[in-house]
Design an enzyme around this catalytic site. Structure first.
Site, mmCIF file in Angstrom:
data_model
loop_
_atom_site.group_PDB
_atom_site.id
_atom_site.type_symbol
_atom_site.label_atom_id
_atom_site.label_comp_id
_atom_site.label_asym_id
_atom_site.label_seq_id
_atom_site.Cartn_x
_atom_site.Cartn_y
_atom_site.Cartn_z
ATOM 1 N N TYR A 1 -12.728 -54.290 71.062
ATOM 2 C CA TYR A 1 -12.857 -53.289 72.111
ATOM 3 C C TYR A 1 -14.345 -53.093 72.390
ATOM 4 O O TYR A 1 -15.110 -52.864 71.454
ATOM 5 C CB TYR A 1 -12.407 -51.912 71.653
ATOM 6 N N GLU B 1 -15.833 -67.793 76.908
ATOM 7 C CA GLU B 1 -16.553 -66.697 77.547
ATOM 8 C C GLU B 1 -15.610 -65.508 77.623
ATOM 9 O O GLU B 1 -14.465 -65.645 78.054
ATOM 10 C CB GLU B 1 -16.990 -67.094 78.958
ATOM 11 N N HIS C 1 -4.716 -45.673 76.064
ATOM 12 C CA HIS C 1 -4.604 -47.093 75.763
ATOM 13 C C HIS C 1 -3.938 -47.311 74.408
ATOM 14 O O HIS C 1 -4.151 -46.562 73.465
ATOM 15 C CB HIS C 1 -5.993 -47.750 75.736
ATOM 16 N N HIS D 1 -4.057 -43.897 72.874
ATOM 17 C CA HIS D 1 -5.194 -43.035 72.588
ATOM 18 C C HIS D 1 -6.052 -42.785 73.821
ATOM 19 O O HIS D 1 -6.182 -43.648 74.680
ATOM 20 C CB HIS D 1 -6.065 -43.663 71.490
#
Length: 171
Positions: A126, A29, A113, A57
Protein backbone atom coordinates in the site's frame (compact mmCIF):
# COMPACT_ATOMS: atom_id res chain seq x y z
CA UNK A 1 4.32 1.17 -20.27
CA UNK A 2 1.73 1.84 -17.58
CA UNK A 3 -1.89 2.24 -18.73
CA UNK A 4 -4.53 4.18 -16.74
CA UNK A 5 -8.13 2.87 -16.79
CA UNK A 6 -10.89 5.14 -15.43
CA UNK A 7 -13.89 3.79 -13.51
CA UNK A 8 -17.39 5.16 -12.78
CA UNK A 9 -16.08 6.19 -9.32
CA UNK A 10 -14.62 9.70 -9.49
CA UNK A 11 -10.87 9.54 -8.87
CA UNK A 12 -10.69 5.73 -8.57
CA UNK A 13 -8.48 4.33 -11.31
CA UNK A 14 -7.00 0.99 -12.32
CA UNK A 15 -3.36 0.96 -13.30
CA UNK A 16 -2.28 -1.75 -15.72
CA UNK A 17 1.46 -2.30 -15.48
CA UNK A 18 3.75 -4.21 -17.75
CA UNK A 19 5.78 -7.25 -16.86
CA UNK A 20 9.16 -7.65 -18.51
CA UNK A 21 9.87 -11.38 -18.24
CA UNK A 22 12.93 -13.36 -19.29
CA UNK A 23 15.00 -16.36 -18.21
CA UNK A 24 16.36 -14.48 -15.16
CA UNK A 25 12.95 -13.60 -13.74
CA UNK A 26 10.96 -10.43 -14.27
CA UNK A 27 10.86 -6.68 -13.85
CA UNK A 28 7.51 -4.98 -13.24
CA UNK A 29 6.66 -1.30 -13.30
CA UNK A 30 4.15 -0.57 -10.55
CA UNK A 31 3.85 3.15 -9.84
CA UNK A 32 4.72 6.36 -11.61
CA UNK A 33 3.42 9.22 -9.43
CA UNK A 34 3.17 11.74 -12.27
CA UNK A 35 0.88 9.35 -14.18
CA UNK A 36 -1.70 9.33 -11.40
CA UNK A 37 -0.92 12.84 -10.13
CA UNK A 38 -0.53 11.88 -6.46
CA UNK A 39 2.23 12.06 -3.86
CA UNK A 40 2.56 9.30 -1.29
CA UNK A 41 3.80 9.87 2.28
CA UNK A 42 4.46 6.30 3.33
CA UNK A 43 4.20 2.65 2.35
CA UNK A 44 2.97 -0.47 4.09
CA UNK A 45 3.41 -4.15 3.19
CA UNK A 46 1.09 -6.85 4.50
CA UNK A 47 1.43 -10.61 4.26
CA UNK A 48 -1.72 -12.72 4.51
CA UNK A 49 -2.52 -16.38 4.16
CA UNK A 50 -5.48 -17.65 2.14
CA UNK A 51 -8.96 -16.42 3.19
CA UNK A 52 -7.72 -13.56 5.39
CA UNK A 53 -10.07 -10.60 5.07
CA UNK A 54 -8.60 -7.20 5.96
CA UNK A 55 -10.97 -4.27 6.16
CA UNK A 56 -12.99 -2.42 5.31
CA UNK A 57 -10.85 0.40 6.80
CA UNK A 58 -10.98 4.19 6.56
CA UNK A 59 -10.14 7.44 8.35
CA UNK A 60 -12.72 10.27 8.54
CA UNK A 61 -10.14 12.83 9.66
CA UNK A 62 -7.13 12.91 7.37
CA UNK A 63 -8.61 10.41 4.86
CA UNK A 64 -6.05 8.43 2.91
CA UNK A 65 -5.72 7.86 -0.80
CA UNK A 66 -4.28 4.38 -1.33
CA UNK A 67 -2.35 2.82 -4.19
CA UNK A 68 -2.70 -0.97 -3.86
CA UNK A 69 -0.48 -3.47 -5.64
CA UNK A 70 0.06 -7.21 -5.15
CA UNK A 71 3.70 -8.29 -5.02
CA UNK A 72 2.87 -11.98 -4.60
CA UNK A 73 -0.42 -13.87 -4.74
CA UNK A 74 -3.95 -12.77 -5.59
CA UNK A 75 -6.57 -10.71 -3.74
CA UNK A 76 -10.19 -9.67 -4.16
CA UNK A 77 -9.86 -5.93 -3.56
CA UNK A 78 -12.81 -3.74 -2.50
CA UNK A 79 -13.35 0.01 -2.12
CA UNK A 80 -16.59 1.53 -0.76
CA UNK A 81 -17.36 5.18 -1.52
CA UNK A 82 -18.03 7.06 1.74
CA UNK A 83 -18.00 10.55 0.21
CA UNK A 84 -21.45 11.90 1.18
CA UNK A 85 -21.79 14.20 -1.86
CA UNK A 86 -20.68 11.55 -4.36
CA UNK A 87 -22.98 10.02 -6.99
CA UNK A 88 -21.58 6.62 -5.99
CA UNK A 89 -21.94 7.05 -2.19
CA UNK A 90 -22.45 3.67 -0.49
CA UNK A 91 -21.54 1.75 -3.65
CA UNK A 92 -18.58 -0.59 -3.87
CA UNK A 93 -15.94 -1.23 -6.51
CA UNK A 94 -14.11 -4.54 -6.64
CA UNK A 95 -11.47 -6.22 -8.77
CA UNK A 96 -8.91 -9.00 -8.68
CA UNK A 97 -5.32 -7.87 -8.21
CA UNK A 98 -2.44 -10.29 -8.59
CA UNK A 99 1.24 -10.52 -9.31
CA UNK A 100 0.30 -12.12 -12.64
CA UNK A 101 -2.30 -9.64 -13.96
CA UNK A 102 -0.04 -6.64 -13.19
CA UNK A 103 -3.01 -4.52 -12.11
CA UNK A 104 -2.93 -2.00 -9.30
CA UNK A 105 -5.64 0.37 -8.10
CA UNK A 106 -5.61 3.94 -6.82
CA UNK A 107 -8.42 4.59 -4.33
CA UNK A 108 -8.88 8.29 -3.55
CA UNK A 109 -9.46 9.69 -0.05
CA UNK A 110 -13.00 9.14 1.24
CA UNK A 111 -13.27 5.40 0.57
CA UNK A 112 -13.24 2.40 2.90
CA UNK A 113 -10.82 -0.26 1.65
CA UNK A 114 -10.36 -3.96 2.24
CA UNK A 115 -9.40 -7.20 0.57
CA UNK A 116 -9.67 -10.97 0.84
CA UNK A 117 -6.58 -13.10 0.18
CA UNK A 118 -7.12 -15.82 -2.41
CA UNK A 119 -3.82 -17.73 -2.54
CA UNK A 120 -1.64 -19.56 -0.01
CA UNK A 121 0.65 -16.52 0.43
CA UNK A 122 -0.30 -12.94 -0.47
CA UNK A 123 1.98 -9.92 -0.19
CA UNK A 124 0.30 -6.55 -0.73
CA UNK A 125 1.97 -3.13 -0.93
CA UNK A 126 0.00 0.00 0.00
CA UNK A 127 1.25 3.50 -0.78
CA UNK A 128 -0.73 6.08 1.19
CA UNK A 129 -1.26 9.83 0.66
CA UNK A 130 -1.73 10.46 4.40
CA UNK A 131 -0.11 9.06 7.49
CA UNK A 132 -1.93 6.57 9.68
CA UNK A 133 -3.98 8.52 12.21
CA UNK A 134 -4.10 6.40 15.35
CA UNK A 135 -7.39 6.85 17.18
CA UNK A 136 -9.04 7.90 13.92
CA UNK A 137 -9.13 4.47 12.28
CA UNK A 138 -12.59 3.11 11.57
CA UNK A 139 -14.12 0.06 9.98
CA UNK A 140 -17.11 -0.76 7.84
CA UNK A 141 -18.58 -4.22 8.33
CA UNK A 142 -17.70 -6.59 5.48
CA UNK A 143 -21.04 -8.41 6.00
CA UNK A 144 -23.14 -5.27 5.43
CA UNK A 145 -25.85 -6.48 3.03
CA UNK A 146 -26.54 -2.93 1.80
CA UNK A 147 -23.08 -2.94 0.19
CA UNK A 148 -23.90 -6.05 -1.88
CA UNK A 149 -20.28 -7.29 -1.87
CA UNK A 150 -19.90 -10.87 -3.12
CA UNK A 151 -16.79 -12.01 -1.23
CA UNK A 152 -15.32 -15.01 -3.09
CA UNK A 153 -14.48 -17.20 -0.06
CA UNK A 154 -16.78 -18.11 2.82
CA UNK A 155 -15.89 -17.93 6.53
CA UNK A 156 -12.97 -15.50 6.28
CA UNK A 157 -10.20 -15.20 8.83
CA UNK A 158 -10.87 -11.77 10.34
CA UNK A 159 -9.99 -9.76 13.45
CA UNK A 160 -12.56 -9.22 16.18
CA UNK A 161 -12.35 -5.46 15.49
CA UNK A 162 -13.27 -5.96 11.81
CA UNK A 163 -15.92 -8.55 12.69
CA UNK A 164 -17.65 -5.96 14.90
CA UNK A 165 -17.25 -2.93 12.61
CA UNK A 166 -20.16 -0.56 11.93
CA UNK A 167 -22.69 -0.91 9.16
CA UNK A 168 -23.06 1.88 6.58
CA UNK A 169 -26.39 3.06 8.05
CA UNK A 170 -24.67 3.60 11.44
CA UNK A 171 -21.85 5.86 10.20
Amino acid sequence: MIKIIKTKFKGLIIIKGKLFDDSRGYLREILIEKKIKQKFKFQIISKSKKNVLRGLHFQFKKPQGKFISVIKGKIFDVAVDLRKNSKTYGKHFSLLLSDKNCKSVYIPPGFAHGFQSLEKENIVCYSCTEYRSKGNEHGLNYKDKSLNIKWPLLNPIITEKDQNANFLKDL
